[in-house]
Write an enzyme that holds these catalytic residues in place. Structure first.
Site, PDB file in Angstrom:
ATOM      1  N   ASP A   1       0.843  -1.194   0.000  1.00 36.95           N
ATOM      2  CA  ASP A   1       0.000   0.000   0.000  1.00 36.95           C
ATOM      3  C   ASP A   1       0.880   1.246   0.000  1.00 36.95           C
ATOM      4  OD1 ASP A   1      -1.724   2.078   0.459  1.00 36.95           O
ATOM      5  OD2 ASP A   1      -2.416   1.384   2.421  1.00 36.95           O
TER       6      ASP A   1
ATOM      7  N   GLU B   1      30.868  11.452   4.941  1.00 37.12           N
ATOM      8  CA  GLU B   1      31.318  11.298   6.324  1.00 37.12           C
ATOM      9  C   GLU B   1      30.143  11.655   7.236  1.00 37.12           C
ATOM     10  OE1 GLU B   1      34.609  13.963   6.613  1.00 37.12           O
ATOM     11  OE2 GLU B   1      35.915  12.772   5.310  1.00 37.12           O
TER      12      GLU B   1
ATOM     13  N   GLU C   1      28.127  12.088  10.429  1.00 41.10           N
ATOM     14  CA  GLU C   1      28.288  12.232  11.878  1.00 41.10           C
ATOM     15  C   GLU C   1      26.957  11.954  12.568  1.00 41.10           C
ATOM     16  OE1 GLU C   1      31.708  15.715  11.476  1.00 41.10           O
ATOM     17  OE2 GLU C   1      29.645  16.254  11.943  1.00 41.10           O
TER      18      GLU C   1
ATOM     19  N   GLU D   1      33.714  12.628  17.711  1.00 35.88           N
ATOM     20  CA  GLU D   1      33.690  13.919  17.031  1.00 35.88           C
ATOM     21  C   GLU D   1      33.764  15.061  18.048  1.00 35.88           C
ATOM     22  OE1 GLU D   1      33.863  16.026  14.695  1.00 35.88           O
ATOM     23  OE2 GLU D   1      34.397  14.680  13.062  1.00 35.88           O
TER      24      GLU D   1
ATOM     25  N   GLU E   1      31.799   9.708  14.473  1.00 32.35           N
ATOM     26  CA  GLU E   1      31.909   9.633  13.013  1.00 32.35           C
ATOM     27  C   GLU E   1      32.523   8.301  12.637  1.00 32.35           C
ATOM     28  OE1 GLU E   1      34.654  11.672   9.601  1.00 32.35           O
ATOM     29  OE2 GLU E   1      33.503  13.077  10.849  1.00 32.35           O
TER      30      GLU E   1
ATOM     31  N   HIS F   1      30.020  15.677   5.440  1.00 30.27           N
ATOM     32  CA  HIS F   1      30.945  16.121   4.398  1.00 30.27           C
ATOM     33  C   HIS F   1      31.003  15.036   3.325  1.00 30.27           C
ATOM     34  CE1 HIS F   1      33.019  18.016   8.135  1.00 30.27           C
ATOM     35  NE2 HIS F   1      31.960  18.704   7.778  1.00 30.27           N
TER      36      HIS F   1
ATOM     37  N   ARG G   1      38.599  24.530   6.108  1.00 30.46           N
ATOM     38  CA  ARG G   1      37.358  23.870   6.451  1.00 30.46           C
ATOM     39  C   ARG G   1      36.194  24.841   6.707  1.00 30.46           C
ATOM     40  NH1 ARG G   1      41.048  19.898   7.552  1.00 30.46           N
ATOM     41  NH2 ARG G   1      40.267  17.756   7.496  1.00 30.46           N
TER      42      ARG G   1
ATOM     43  N   GLU H   1      35.330  18.055  -1.718  1.00 29.10           N
ATOM     44  CA  GLU H   1      34.534  17.724  -0.541  1.00 29.10           C
ATOM     45  C   GLU H   1      33.492  18.828  -0.336  1.00 29.10           C
ATOM     46  OE1 GLU H   1      35.276  16.981   4.259  1.00 29.10           O
ATOM     47  OE2 GLU H   1      36.600  18.296   3.101  1.00 29.10           O
TER      48      GLU H   1
ATOM     49  N   ARG I   1      31.029  20.280   1.992  1.00 30.34           N
ATOM     50  CA  ARG I   1      30.966  20.150   3.442  1.00 30.34           C
ATOM     51  C   ARG I   1      29.612  20.557   4.049  1.00 30.34           C
ATOM     52  NH1 ARG I   1      35.494  19.501   6.169  1.00 30.34           N
ATOM     53  NH2 ARG I   1      34.868  20.854   7.904  1.00 30.34           N
TER      54      ARG I   1
END
Length: 470
Positions: free
Chosen positions: A51, A130, A132, A212, A220, A269, A339, A358, A360
């Site tokens: 359903d 990655e 977390e 982390e 992580e 990330h 970062r 990456e 982030r």
């Protein structure tokens, strides 16, 4: 794996049940099980009915019949069931046309992979998220007409240093200092290792695990990169494993982006690269060791990021994380090593095979099939239109002057704002019919009606502190 091989796997492990898992529009796994005798070779082509009206964002009750078709290459033994159970991830099928269901997120991700090949740009898009998460000891929450609250607790919580625990041993990571001390301050080494071992048992290649930044059990676990759909499948298993291992240790795990006030939230990330055969197309002699193609991909991500976040940061809570000062990548810029930029070019290795970007900003509350597909479509649009990502941002964005900050665009400040960007910037998603207007309209309507407006209607506890005496 073929249907015959999946049936042989069930026989080898003396499976008694078969569990069919499929992802809903929002990104939650659902399942139902049948006795193993019900699974035959025909099952893989004929499917099983269910359903579809009871799943969020899918079918109305008057056209609710749907089919799932198990995908034999996903067959594995479920690590948590009491009785031996073969588990398979399924695609969702329209029972009338027997065509893939347009709102099946896994089908959308498969179309994104197909579109990449059709463009001739590359063969495979690799993803390495990655994700977390937090591991708590207690969570309570409620909301009604006259009250609303949440209460989180953890033996690791820095707020418990003064608590009478019978024998309080201390060793609780201070706020923003959870990255990454050894035990006994890190009390969750063994539970994370248990999660890793179950993931490896399921065939997921894990590269590392660690505590982390936040107090109270932020964690992580990093998986090795894999092709788009395969990685989305892996991430669904990842969440399933994390939550079930936590539960059997009498703990609870959450991928909610920002459960704690005044400490880091949980991001995801996401590393990306495009390959043709054995060649990494993002490796080159440009900035950060990237090719021009890789830089154009970044240009696409940055241009479409405000709209992308409707899929990559898809909850109202996501934007509690996306504020300056908590290592949240709110600045729409790119850089090597920095970062504080939304897009980073990792510099751990000079090997051409390791070159990637990456992104982030995403968080683990997303539906990975939709988020990964949307990221790929944005990057491909950058490649196709040779979008210039601009100059890299080398400075610490949290130390920029007011004038310098004005020159750096930032992410939307709310889910509603991200949705408004998606309403204006969506054509790149429609290429190759990867996304459809119906999918986008349904996503926007569901998010606005069930999340944005629902949260807007409810007072939050801190408002009483601010306004009760006005």
């Amino acid at each position: 794996m073929t249907p015959q091989a999946a049936l042989a796997l069930a026989k080898e492990h003396k499976a008694k049940m078969v569990d069919f898992k499929f992802v809903d529009f929002i990104g939650i796994w659902h399942h139902f099980s049948v006795p193993v005798l019900e699974l035959t070779e025909k099952s893989f082509s004929e499917g099983f009915g269910f359903d579809g009206s009871s799943l969020r964002g899918w079918m109305p009750i008057n056209t609710s019949d749907m089919l799932i078709k198990p995908q034999p290459e996903t067959a594995a033994m479920d690590p948590f069931t009491k009785e031996p159970t073969l588990s398979m991830i399924c695609n969702v099928i329209d029972p009338v046309t027997h065509e893939p269901y347009t709102k099946d997120p896994r089908h959308i991700a498969q179309k994104a992979e197909k579109y990449l090949k059709e463009t001739g740009i590359g063969d495979t898009a690799y993803y390495g998220p990655e994700a977390e998460f937090f591991i708590f000891d207690n969570i309570q929450y409620d909301q009604s007409q006259n009250q609303g609250f949440y209460f989180i607790d953890s033996v690791e919580g820095s707020w418990n240093t003064g608590k009478d625990e019978g024998q309080n041993l201390g060793y609780k990571p201070r706020y923003k200092e959870g990255y990454f001390p050894v035990p006994p301050l890190d009390s969750q080494q063994d539970i994370r290792t248990e999660m890793v071992l179950v993931m490896q048992q399921m065939g997921i290649h894990v590269e590392c695990q660690h505590h982390e930044v936040a107090t109270a059990g932020q964690a992580e676990i990093d998986m090795r990169f894999a092709p788009l759909v395969k990685m989305a499948d892996n991430l669904m298993w990842f969440k399933y494993i994390v939550k079930n291992v936590a539960k059997r240790n009498n703990k609870t795990a959450t991928f909610m982006p920002k459960p704690l006030f005044k400490d880091n939230g949980s991001g995801m990330h996401t590393h990306m690269s495009i390959w043709k055969g054995e060649t990494n197309l993002f490796a080159g002699d440009g900035y950060g060791g990237l090719s021009q193609m890789g830089l154009h991909f970044i240009g696409g991500i940055l241009k479409h990021a405000p709209a992308l976040l409707a899929f990559c940061c898809p909850t109202t809570n996501s934007y509690r994380r996306l504020v300056p000062g908590y290592e949240a990548p709110v600045n729409l810029a790119y850089s090597c090593r920095n970062r504080s930029a939304a897009v980073r070019i990792p510099m751990y290795s000079n090997s051409p095979k390791a070159k990637r970007l990456e992104f982030r900003t995403p968080d683990p509350s997303c539906n990975p099939y939709l988020a990964f597909a949307a990221m790929l479509m944005a990057g491909l649009d950058g490649i196709q239109n040779k979008l210039d990502p601009g100059l890299p941002l080398e400075k610490n964005t949290y130390q920029l002057s007011a004038e310098e900050k004005r020159g750096v665009p930032t992410v939307p400040a709310s889910l509603e704002e991200a949705i408004q960007h998606l309403e204006k910037d969506y054509e790149f998603l429609l290429k190759g019919e990867v996304f459809t207007k119906e999918v986008l309209e349904t996503w926007i309507e569901y998010k606005m009606d069930n999340e944005v407006n629902a949260v807007r209607l409810r007072p939050v506890p801190y408002e009483f502190n601010l306004y009760y005496d006005v």
